[in-house]
Enzyme design. Structure first.
Site, PDB file in Angstrom:
ATOM      1  N   GLU A 196       0.819  -1.213   0.000  1.00 15.32           N
ATOM      2  CA  GLU A 196       0.000   0.000   0.000  1.00 15.32           C
ATOM      3  C   GLU A 196       0.852   1.263   0.000  1.00 15.32           C
ATOM      4  O   GLU A 196       0.447   2.287  -0.562  1.00 15.32           O
ATOM      5  CB  GLU A 196      -0.962  -0.038   1.177  1.00 15.32           C
ATOM      6  N   GLU A 248      -4.076  -9.631   4.039  1.00  7.37           N
ATOM      7  CA  GLU A 248      -5.017  -9.294   5.115  1.00  7.37           C
ATOM      8  C   GLU A 248      -6.135 -10.320   5.268  1.00  7.37           C
ATOM      9  O   GLU A 248      -6.552 -10.642   6.389  1.00  7.37           O
ATOM     10  CB  GLU A 248      -5.624  -7.901   4.884  1.00  7.37           C
TER      11      GLU A 248
END
Length: 261
Positions: free
Chosen positions: A115, A135
């Site tokens: 990210e 995640e």
């Protein structure tokens, strides 16, 4: 005393921002996140700084979030780690960053590491880097921008292939899908990223920031919004001292040394 978890160093007009928790594979705890946000705030506020270069100390870029430290801090409104002097490095909230960021990654680059790449502008990866947006394997979702930017950067199918499975992938695949712009031999990623950062820093900073802002405006608000700002931005830049310096350098065939005014 232990070293700070974020190291900063000025290299000319470039601010080096180093993740410095190598004993934990640079997993991000609250202190690291807070200090990283402060470093981005320093980059934004200082007119002498033109480019940020994010890198990591040790063999790995980041193993992602230190959930043991951060899990208990996630409240009803999520996770907050940016104070009034900081800027969200993932650019999903708060003050937008107006200056470009180059990033160099190696070893393990998981979750928030990807990210950070997606929130940066140019990424260089060591050949041995392993990436993962994992995640969903931990029972949470990416919340640092991957759901927004990953599909735009690499295409819907490529992004979902890794977001929804949590599978790992290598630097060659990251380059194939467009997540990183260059792959270099292990150990060369920082030097190459610094070359690119210094190349950007040598250009007219107001022009660099204007070009970056217009590209971001197109992504956020659509082409029409960005198109409407092109001519006004051009008019502002033409009246700058840097535009005069650039024209003189063109006419005299000398190297321009821009001053940011």
């Amino acid at each position: 005393m232990s070293e700070p978890k974020i190291l900063t160093e000025r290299r000319g007009h470039v601010l080096l921002i180093g993740l410095n928790r190598p004993e934990k594979r640079n997993a991000a705890d609250f202190e690291l996140l807070s200090r990283l946000a402060l470093a981005y705030g320093e980059l934004e506020r200082d007119p002498d700084l033109r480019v940020g270069l994010v890198h990591a100390v040790g063999e790995h870029f980041t193993a992602g979030l230190d959930l043991a430290d951060l899990g208990p801090r996630i409240g009803r409104d999520g996770l907050s780690f940016v104070d009034e002097d900081g800027i969200d490095p993932w650019q999903v909230s708060g003050t937008p960053l107006s200056k470009p960021v180059v990033i160099a990654v190696q070893g393990t680059c998981l979750t928030l590491g990807i990210e950070l790449i997606l929130a940066s502008d140019i990424a260089v990866a060591a050949r041995g880097t392993r990436f993962g947006q994992i995640e969903v394997t931990r029972g949470i979702l990416p919340f640092g921008g991957a759901t927004l930017r990953f599909p735009r950067a690499v295409g819907w199918g490529n992004a979902m292939r890794y977001i929804l499975t949590g599978d790992l992938f290598d630097a060659a695949e990251a380059h194939r899908i467009g997540l990183v712009q260059e792959v270099v031999e292990d150990g060369e990623q920082f030097d190459r990223a610094l070359e690119l950062a210094e190349r950007i820093a040598a250009q007219a900073p107001l022009a660099v920031q204007a070009a970056l802002a217009n590209a971001k405006r197109a992504v956020r608000d659509g082409d029409a919004a960005a198109e409407a700002e092109l001519q006004p931005a051009l008019v502002r830049l033409v009246g700058s001292e840097d535009a005069r310096i650039g024209m003189e350098a063109f006419l005299t065939r000398t190297e321009a040394r821009f001053v940011g005014r």
